[in-house]
Design a protein around this motif. Structure first.
Motif, PDB file in Angstrom:
ATOM      1  N   MET A  46      22.894  56.984  40.880  1.00  0.00           N
ATOM      2  CA  MET A  46      22.930  55.775  41.700  1.00  0.00           C
ATOM      3  C   MET A  46      23.726  54.608  40.994  1.00  0.00           C
ATOM      4  N   THR A  47      24.437  54.041  41.451  1.00  0.00           N
ATOM      5  CA  THR A  47      25.282  52.950  40.923  1.00  0.00           C
ATOM      6  C   THR A  47      25.227  51.911  41.779  1.00  0.00           C
ATOM      7  N   LEU A  48      24.536  50.747  41.204  1.00  0.00           N
ATOM      8  CA  LEU A  48      24.480  49.566  41.826  1.00  0.00           C
ATOM      9  C   LEU A  48      25.740  48.491  41.377  1.00  0.00           C
ATOM     10  N   THR A  49      26.049  47.850  42.379  1.00  0.00           N
ATOM     11  CA  THR A  49      27.132  46.954  42.039  1.00  0.00           C
ATOM     12  C   THR A  49      26.867  45.629  42.459  1.00  0.00           C
ATOM     13  N   PHE A  50      27.565  44.710  41.944  1.00  0.00           N
ATOM     14  CA  PHE A  50      27.163  43.069  41.870  1.00  0.00           C
ATOM     15  C   PHE A  50      28.582  42.487  42.089  1.00  0.00           C
ATOM     16  N   GLU A  51      28.681  41.758  43.284  1.00  0.00           N
ATOM     17  CA  GLU A  51      29.851  41.215  43.370  1.00  0.00           C
ATOM     18  C   GLU A  51      29.808  39.849  42.827  1.00  0.00           C
ATOM     19  N   MET A  52      30.738  39.247  42.010  1.00  0.00           N
ATOM     20  CA  MET A  52      30.787  37.996  41.523  1.00  0.00           C
ATOM     21  C   MET A  52      31.910  37.122  42.218  1.00  0.00           C
ATOM     22  N   THR A  53      31.344  36.460  42.936  1.00  0.00           N
ATOM     23  CA  THR A  53      32.109  35.237  43.696  1.00  0.00           C
ATOM     24  C   THR A  53      32.318  33.986  42.835  1.00  0.00           C
ATOM     25  N   GLU A  54      33.296  33.279  43.156  1.00  0.00           N
ATOM     26  CA  GLU A  54      33.388  31.923  42.276  1.00  0.00           C
ATOM     27  C   GLU A  54      32.329  30.996  42.607  1.00  0.00           C
ATOM     28  N   ARG A  55      31.543  31.216  43.767  1.00  0.00           N
ATOM     29  CA  ARG A  55      30.524  30.350  44.009  1.00  0.00           C
ATOM     30  C   ARG A  55      29.408  30.627  43.192  1.00  0.00           C
ATOM     31  N   LYS A  56      29.139  31.991  43.057  1.00  0.00           N
ATOM     32  CA  LYS A  56      27.817  32.531  42.091  1.00  0.00           C
ATOM     33  C   LYS A  56      28.243  32.111  40.794  1.00  0.00           C
ATOM     34  N   GLY A  57      29.443  32.293  40.440  1.00  0.00           N
ATOM     35  CA  GLY A  57      29.845  31.807  39.050  1.00  0.00           C
ATOM     36  C   GLY A  57      29.541  30.279  38.926  1.00  0.00           C
ATOM     37  N   ASN A  58      29.874  29.651  39.737  1.00  0.00           N
ATOM     38  CA  ASN A  58      29.588  27.930  39.631  1.00  0.00           C
ATOM     39  C   ASN A  58      28.241  27.802  39.820  1.00  0.00           C
ATOM     40  N   LEU A  59      27.410  28.615  40.231  1.00  0.00           N
ATOM     41  CA  LEU A  59      25.888  28.406  40.237  1.00  0.00           C
ATOM     42  C   LEU A  59      25.175  28.863  38.939  1.00  0.00           C
ATOM     43  N   LEU A  60      25.825  30.033  38.488  1.00  0.00           N
ATOM     44  CA  LEU A  60      25.115  30.778  37.254  1.00  0.00           C
ATOM     45  C   LEU A  60      25.333  30.259  35.754  1.00  0.00           C
ATOM     46  N   ILE A  61      26.879  29.469  35.809  1.00  0.00           N
ATOM     47  CA  ILE A  61      27.447  29.187  34.477  1.00  0.00           C
ATOM     48  C   ILE A  61      26.640  28.116  33.799  1.00  0.00           C
ATOM     49  N   PRO A  62      26.440  26.999  34.778  1.00  0.00           N
ATOM     50  CA  PRO A  62      25.456  25.909  34.284  1.00  0.00           C
ATOM     51  C   PRO A  62      24.412  26.347  33.653  1.00  0.00           C
ATOM     52  N   ILE A  63      23.545  27.249  34.235  1.00  0.00           N
ATOM     53  CA  ILE A  63      22.160  27.663  34.038  1.00  0.00           C
ATOM     54  C   ILE A  63      22.280  28.562  32.729  1.00  0.00           C
ATOM     55  N   LEU A  64      23.298  29.438  32.524  1.00  0.00           N
ATOM     56  CA  LEU A  64      23.377  30.285  31.416  1.00  0.00           C
ATOM     57  C   LEU A  64      23.996  29.312  30.016  1.00  0.00           C
ATOM     58  N   MET A  65      24.615  28.408  30.354  1.00  0.00           N
ATOM     59  CA  MET A  65      25.091  27.566  29.255  1.00  0.00           C
ATOM     60  C   MET A  65      23.928  27.074  28.343  1.00  0.00           C
ATOM     61  N   LYS A  66      22.808  26.616  29.293  1.00  0.00           N
ATOM     62  CA  LYS A  66      21.644  25.946  28.526  1.00  0.00           C
ATOM     63  C   LYS A  66      20.912  27.062  27.697  1.00  0.00           C
ATOM     64  N   MET A  67      21.205  28.390  27.826  1.00  0.00           N
ATOM     65  CA  MET A  67      20.577  29.345  27.276  1.00  0.00           C
ATOM     66  C   MET A  67      21.089  29.579  25.500  1.00  0.00           C
TER      67      MET A  67
END
Length: 93
Positions: free
Chosen positions: A1-22
């Motif tokens: 069973m393979t799960l995929t995750f589509e990374m869109t520019e919008r998702k990246g714009n939401l995630l990157i600021p959160i991840l940069m604080k970590m």
């Protein structure tokens, strides 16, 4: 069973600021621990690791202790005597 995750520019714009604080090394450790016991992709909350925050109170206390170490013994003794006198006077009134 393979799960995929589509990374869109919008998702990246939401995630990157959160991840940069970590904390990078902390996230890698959390991710490694998670992968060892879970077959499914982690949530951000499952791998989050933040750097410790500076404790302004402890910093101030350390500075005060250093400053107190620089005060001559005679000054400390005079202060102690005056403080004891003041306490005795206040206790009487």
């Amino acid at each position: 069973m393979t799960l995929t995750f589509e990374m869109t520019e919008r998702k990246g714009n939401l995630l990157i600021p959160i991840l940069m604080k970590m904390d990078y090394q902390g996230v890698l450790k959390q991710l490694s621990d998670y992968a060892a016991s879970n077959p499914f992709p982690p949530t951000i909350a499952a791998i989050a690791a933040y750097p410790p925050e500076d404790n302004a109170y402890l910093t101030r206390m350390k500075r005060w202790k250093e400053e107190a170490g620089n005060v001559p013994r005679e000054v400390k003794h005079r202060f102690r005597v005056q403080m004891q006198t003041l306490i005795k006077e206040k206790a009487k009134s």
